[in-house]
Write an enzyme that holds these catalytic residues in place. Structure first.
Site, short mmCIF file in Angstrom:
data_model
loop_
_atom_site.label_atom_id
_atom_site.label_comp_id
_atom_site.label_asym_id
_atom_site.label_seq_id
_atom_site.Cartn_x
_atom_site.Cartn_y
_atom_site.Cartn_z
N SER A 188 -24.56 -27.83 -2.60
CA SER A 188 -23.99 -26.50 -2.42
C SER A 188 -22.59 -26.49 -1.83
O SER A 188 -21.82 -25.57 -2.09
CB SER A 188 -24.93 -25.65 -1.57
OG SER A 188 -25.17 -26.29 -0.33
N HIS A 216 -27.81 -24.08 -7.57
CA HIS A 216 -26.45 -23.94 -8.11
C HIS A 216 -26.31 -24.47 -9.55
O HIS A 216 -25.21 -24.48 -10.08
CB HIS A 216 -25.45 -24.64 -7.19
CG HIS A 216 -25.47 -24.05 -5.81
ND1 HIS A 216 -24.73 -22.94 -5.47
CD2 HIS A 216 -26.17 -24.40 -4.71
CE1 HIS A 216 -24.97 -22.63 -4.20
NE2 HIS A 216 -25.84 -23.50 -3.71
N LYS A 246 -27.88 -16.33 -7.43
CA LYS A 246 -26.56 -16.96 -7.60
C LYS A 246 -26.11 -16.69 -9.05
O LYS A 246 -25.71 -15.57 -9.35
CB LYS A 246 -26.66 -18.43 -7.20
CG LYS A 246 -27.12 -18.58 -5.73
CD LYS A 246 -27.13 -19.99 -5.25
CE LYS A 246 -27.92 -20.19 -3.97
NZ LYS A 246 -27.40 -19.48 -2.80
C1 LIG Z 1 -29.05 -25.58 -2.51
C2 LIG Z 1 -29.62 -24.29 -2.04
N1 LIG Z 1 -30.95 -24.13 -1.99
C3 LIG Z 1 -31.52 -22.99 -1.60
C4 LIG Z 1 -30.76 -21.92 -1.20
C5 LIG Z 1 -31.46 -20.69 -0.72
O1 LIG Z 1 -31.57 -19.78 -1.74
P1 LIG Z 1 -31.68 -18.22 -1.38
O2 LIG Z 1 -30.29 -17.77 -1.05
O3 LIG Z 1 -32.24 -17.59 -2.61
O4 LIG Z 1 -32.59 -18.11 -0.20
C6 LIG Z 1 -29.36 -22.03 -1.23
C7 LIG Z 1 -28.44 -20.94 -0.84
O5 LIG Z 1 -28.64 -19.93 -0.32
C8 LIG Z 1 -28.78 -23.23 -1.66
O6 LIG Z 1 -27.44 -23.38 -1.67
#
Ligand SMILES: Cc1ncc(COP(=O)(O)O)c(C=O)c1O
Length: 397
Positions: A188, A216, A246
């Site tokens: 991320s 992502h 996203k």
């Molecule tokens: C790699 C990764 N996994 C999980 C999440 C969590 O997802 P959510 O925002 O839907 O809780 C994020 C970002 O928020 C992320 O960048």
């Protein structure tokens, strides 16, 4: 201040401020898009994860409105009580068929990626198990591993050889009832892609599961189907997690896996069982989003052109650009103060790129996380590069 408990918290907050670690929320007025209005100022923004520019897409907004008229706004209960509706069910089927991590895969919706990762790791792993996790994994995979109480081994970022050594070691694997390799598919804060074929090969050889967090990659890679399709991978041993807030432009997440895995989550995952289902109108919005993702080749081609244009311009900047082929394009300044100063210099020019500091990234790797979207134009990207050049000239003078 009278209450010592409040005074103690206030002191800790003051220390964060002093250390330059205090975070602030910016209040966005209006929808997400390449331009956002913050505190009355319209800024050219490279900050969201809305990679395909769907967060304010009219067809998705219409689907949400139609969903609200049909189902109301509240789901009423958790999925296992009376909150699981026809819209959720249809979306789960469409997601499972689209991502298809294995034959006959099923998908299960969650309210967020954070909850989905907690669910996967706490439902499948427990005290006698071992989780091998990339050192740069997202916080919620780490939190899920900690909550599961399994033994957590963090391996060097993207290093299949290092993982092979660790997973083969006595300490890590022998005696562990179940083994898991857990990785972000696209990291991320770095934008690079995990070596999923090598990880799946190791998982197969060491009788482990591969947990893939494609927050992502879903919508962007592999014709929108995500990182598994990008590499052409399928396996009963893959537990795939995609997020829907996203590239999909809405909110929520899903797990797609062998039906026995998803049924285990339905029966035992506390972050699935003990929470209210997302409103059905969101599922309707996401069905419209999925149709746009599936037919989104033009958006992805435009995004690829923006990525190439940005990388060409950014090569001339004084800060190293990480080797990323995804919309996440980080410029590493090293120290946090420089990242903040450059971000502020950009803001003065009407451009918003967030500075990312430890502990979100490792010490001395503070960065500007440039995030590109198909909703940007080529001239937006050149405007960003011009603003970065001016900020660099200012920093050097
Ligand atoms: C790699 C990764 N996994 C999980 C999440 C969590 O997802 P959510 O925002 O839907 O809780 C994020 C970002 O928020 C992320 O960048």
């Amino acid at each position: 201040m009278d209450d010592p408990a409040i005074a103690e918290l206030a002191q800790a907050l003051a220390q964060r401020e002093k250390d330059g670690l205090a975070r602030t929320r910016r209040r966005v007025e209006g929808p997400q898009g390449p331009r956002v209005t913050i505190d009355g100022r319209t800024l050219l923004a490279f900050a969201s994860n809305d990679y395909l520019g769907l967060a304010n897409d009219p067809a998705i907004v219409d689907a949400a409105c139609a969903g609200a008229r049909r189902y109301g706004v509240g789901s009423g209960a958790s999925h296992l009580i009376v909150g699981h509706g026809a819209a959720h069910d249809a979306l789960e089927r469409e997601l499972a068929a689209f991502v298809a991590p294995c034959d006959g895969a099923r998908a299960l919706l969650f309210s967020s990626g954070y909850l989905a990762n907690l669910a996967i790791l706490t439902a499948l792993a427990s005290r006698n198990d071992a989780i091998f996790a990339d050192r740069l994994n997202h916080a919620c995979l780490n939190d899920g591993a900690l909550l599961s109480r399994a033994r957590l081994h963090r391996y060097a970022h993207g290093d299949v050889a290092a993982l092979a050594l660790r997973i083969g070691e006595r300490s890590g694997s022998v005696g562990a009832r179940r083994r898991f390799i857990a990785t972000d598919a696209v990291f991320s804060m770095d934008g690079d892609i995990a070596p999923l074929p090598g990880l799946l090969d190791l998982a197969r050889r060491h009788d482990a599961w591969l947990v893939v967090d494609d927050a992502h990659g879903f919508g962007v890679l592999g014709g929108g189907r995500g990182s598994l399709a990008h590499f052409g991978l399928r396996s009963d041993r893959i537990v795939y997690m995609g997020t829907l807030g996203k590239a999909a432009g809405v909110a929520g997440a899903f797990v797609a896996a062998h039906p026995t895995v998803t049924e285990t989550l339905v029966q035992t995952a506390r972050p699935y069982i003990y929470t209210t289902a997302a409103p059905p109108l969101m599922a309707e919005a996401l069905r419209a989003s999925l149709a746009l993702i599936a037919g989104g080749e033009a958006r992805r081609a435009h995004l690829a052109a923006l990525i190439a244009a940005f990388r060409e311009r950014a090569a001339a900047l004084p800060w190293p650009l990480l080797p990323s082929q995804t919309p996440i394009q980080p410029l590493v300044t090293g120290d946090a103060a420089t990242a903040v100063a450059v971000s502020e210099a950009l803001l003065e020019q009407g451009v918003y790129v967030p500075a990312i500091r430890p502990p979100t990234v490792p010490a001395n790797t503070a960065r500007l996380r440039v995030s590109l979207s198909a909703a940007h134009t080529l001239s937006d990207v050149h405007a960003l590069a011009d603003a970065l050049e001016r900020a660099a000239a200012g920093a050097g003078s």
